[in-house]
Design a protein around this motif. Structure first.
Motif, PDB file in Angstrom:
ATOM      1  N   ALA A 115      -4.334  37.764 -20.638  1.00 51.98           N
ATOM      2  CA  ALA A 115      -3.916  39.162 -20.525  1.00 51.98           C
ATOM      3  C   ALA A 115      -3.250  39.435 -19.177  1.00 51.98           C
ATOM      4  O   ALA A 115      -2.220  40.118 -19.103  1.00 51.98           O
ATOM      5  CB  ALA A 115      -5.107  40.091 -20.723  1.00 51.98           C
ATOM      6  N   CYS A 116      -3.810  38.872 -18.127  1.00 55.25           N
ATOM      7  CA  CYS A 116      -3.246  39.064 -16.785  1.00 55.25           C
ATOM      8  C   CYS A 116      -1.860  38.431 -16.685  1.00 55.25           C
ATOM      9  O   CYS A 116      -0.923  39.042 -16.165  1.00 55.25           O
ATOM     10  CB  CYS A 116      -4.164  38.479 -15.728  1.00 55.25           C
ATOM     11  N   LEU A 117      -1.729  37.213 -17.190  1.00 53.08           N
ATOM     12  CA  LEU A 117      -0.429  36.547 -17.128  1.00 53.08           C
ATOM     13  C   LEU A 117       0.618  37.296 -17.949  1.00 53.08           C
ATOM     14  O   LEU A 117       1.758  37.441 -17.530  1.00 53.08           O
ATOM     15  CB  LEU A 117      -0.552  35.098 -17.595  1.00 53.08           C
ATOM     16  N   ALA A 118       0.205  37.812 -19.092  1.00 52.62           N
ATOM     17  CA  ALA A 118       1.126  38.581 -19.921  1.00 52.62           C
ATOM     18  C   ALA A 118       1.545  39.869 -19.214  1.00 52.62           C
ATOM     19  O   ALA A 118       2.719  40.262 -19.262  1.00 52.62           O
ATOM     20  CB  ALA A 118       0.489  38.888 -21.272  1.00 52.62           C
ATOM     21  N   ALA A 119       0.602  40.518 -18.557  1.00 52.50           N
ATOM     22  CA  ALA A 119       0.915  41.755 -17.837  1.00 52.50           C
ATOM     23  C   ALA A 119       1.906  41.513 -16.711  1.00 52.50           C
ATOM     24  O   ALA A 119       2.731  42.367 -16.400  1.00 52.50           O
ATOM     25  CB  ALA A 119      -0.366  42.393 -17.296  1.00 52.50           C
ATOM     26  N   ALA A 120       1.823  40.351 -16.073  1.00 52.94           N
ATOM     27  CA  ALA A 120       2.738  40.007 -14.984  1.00 52.94           C
ATOM     28  C   ALA A 120       3.994  39.321 -15.515  1.00 52.94           C
ATOM     29  O   ALA A 120       4.789  38.818 -14.732  1.00 52.94           O
ATOM     30  CB  ALA A 120       2.029  39.113 -13.977  1.00 52.94           C
ATOM     31  N   ASP A 121       4.132  39.286 -16.840  1.00 59.08           N
ATOM     32  CA  ASP A 121       5.298  38.689 -17.483  1.00 59.08           C
ATOM     33  C   ASP A 121       5.454  37.211 -17.114  1.00 59.08           C
ATOM     34  O   ASP A 121       6.545  36.731 -16.865  1.00 59.08           O
ATOM     35  CB  ASP A 121       6.563  39.462 -17.172  1.00 59.08           C
TER      36      ASP A 121
END
Length: 88
Positions: free
Chosen positions: A79-85
């Motif tokens: 989720a964190c990696l996705a949020a930071a694209d």
């Protein structure tokens, strides 16, 4: 761009680790800050919110996602990696 491969070790039973597993994975992905209190990258911020290991992610669009302590490490990190694209 190279792929990010993470190896997440489980802490010993009974040891409070403040989601150090998540913090170390995010640091390996280039997130910076005061681990494990607050880490950020590209407008996304993740941090531990309680001594019970609850945490939350604030996305660049101000959406807040709360993770109860039992949330698997891979879910929080993804989720964190996705949020930071970032590629997962």
């Amino acid at each position: 761009m190279t792929d990010l491969h993470l190896i997440i070790s489980r802490p010993a039973p009974g040891h409070w680790h403040a989601r150090l597993d998540v913090a170390e994975a995010l640091e390996a992905a280039g997130w910076t800050g005061d681990a494990p209190t607050l880490l950020g990258k590209d407008g996304a911020f993740w941090g531990v919110t309680s001594v019970d290991d609850d945490s939350k992610l604030t996305c660049p669009n101000d959406t807040v996602i709360e993770f109860p302590a039992g949330t698997p490490t891979v879910v929080v990190v993804a989720a964190c990696l996705a949020a930071a694209d970032q590629p997962v």
